[in-house]
Design a protein around this motif. Sequence first.
Motif, PDB file in Angstrom:
ATOM      1  N   MET A 232      -4.422  11.840  11.044  1.00 22.78           N
ATOM      2  CA  MET A 232      -4.281  10.667  10.189  1.00 22.78           C
ATOM      3  C   MET A 232      -4.873   9.406  10.810  1.00 22.78           C
ATOM      4  N   MET A 431       1.922  -0.167   7.442  1.00 25.71           N
ATOM      5  CA  MET A 431       1.567   1.033   6.690  1.00 25.71           C
ATOM      6  C   MET A 431       0.956   2.103   7.591  1.00 25.71           C
ATOM      7  N   LYS A 435       2.967   5.868   6.997  1.00 25.70           N
ATOM      8  CA  LYS A 435       2.364   7.115   6.496  1.00 25.70           C
ATOM      9  C   LYS A 435       2.647   8.311   7.408  1.00 25.70           C
TER      10      LYS A 435
END
Length: 459
Positions: A232, A431, A435
């Motif tokens: 990610m 953020m 996530k």
Amino acid sequence: MKKNSISIFISFSIMVIGTLLPSIGPVSDRGVSAIALVLAMVLLLAAQALPIGVMCFLCILAQPLMGITESLSESASYWANYLFFFVIMAFNIGLAFSNTTLPRRVLLFMLEHVKKDARGPVLAIWLTTALLSGIIANFAVIALMLAFAWEYLSLFDDPVKKKKTGRCLLLGMCASTELGGNITPLGSSINIMVINFLNDCGFSISYAKWIGISLPLFVILFFLMTRILFRMCPPEALSQPKIQECIAANQTLRPLSAKEKKLLAIVSVMMVLLLISPFIPELKSELIIVAAGILLMLPGIEVVKYDQLAKSEAFTQTIYICCFIGLAGILSSAGVVDVLTEGFQSMMPSRPSVFIVVALLCVLTIVLCNFLPAAAVPSVLTVPMITFCASVNIDPVLAVIPLAMCSNCSWILPLDPISLLTYGKGYYTLMDMVKPGLVLTAMTAAVTGGWMALLSLLL
């Protein structure tokens, strides 16, 4: 600018609405206002609409205006405690390391011996952080290891690559610290607290049994964490010429200076005291760290000078940490935790499986620990969970150990002391943490629930 103005307007609107709302069900009007204030602060934090210090002082001022506290002094009392000095001295220890060649020596060793790609040095720092956290207080470990992280990031010339790598490295360090603190009972005071709760209720557990239950979970979750973060938010690799340049520089490093020897001696004693502190009630981890931090600034030692500490970001970051810890204390005193506990128990079927109980408990604990002090959650939930598990014929140990472990894992929001140390540096946004944090929370619940369900059949 427009985005910041909108965020500020929405945040103030949330605070006004929260102040005007009456009690909602079992949540008192004070609890509603406290929740509204937390939501407003999280929005300001996510949008980075205000400087951190301004936001914290606004939070303290808003509490008596919203009726959450009776006065400004009461608001300040929730965060103006020993943590202020504890956090500053933890920063000071990390600052002392950055004043020496020790971080560079360790970094050069890693660059020379780990896999020469983007993931090798990052993974080495993560694993070192996790293993140290298994025997030393998490906050002390993250404060020490950040010196090595800053040294590694300083090698990047490209600011874009540096920020991208810093995001991955720091998020992983926070998770590694929290996962590593679960390996042994020594890794966290929460673990010791929960063991004492179990003993008081007649359910004893040895240190060996704790490690036997937690170590497989650590291995699985650490592997999953690395896979999630590398996918990610992948780090950038240093160029081979840069790596070779750094390795070559190792040959020019002089023998350890007197300052470095003093630092190693003080930190070694500190680590030994932290290691034995769970067995000696008088040795409080916060006192050990504060004493070590002060010792480093004394005349004749002066590994770090007070002027350097005063000009660093330590005070701003400390106000930030204490402000949100104070918010957590208000939420707890307003009865919000009790409401959530009762809601959790009401969700359980009359004959729940071990998997369902543990998985839901993991999710609830991790979510709560993003807003409350880590110790507050198990102190409130442990005894009710022991009673509940005994009533439905589930071994309380299989639920309470995950409760302790997940109390160390605040992965969703950067509001706990561990992630607050790194968030203010600007390498990652809210953020960026949310996530992977949500994914890791779901995986933690599933893996822990499955592992405890398997143990219930084997033990």
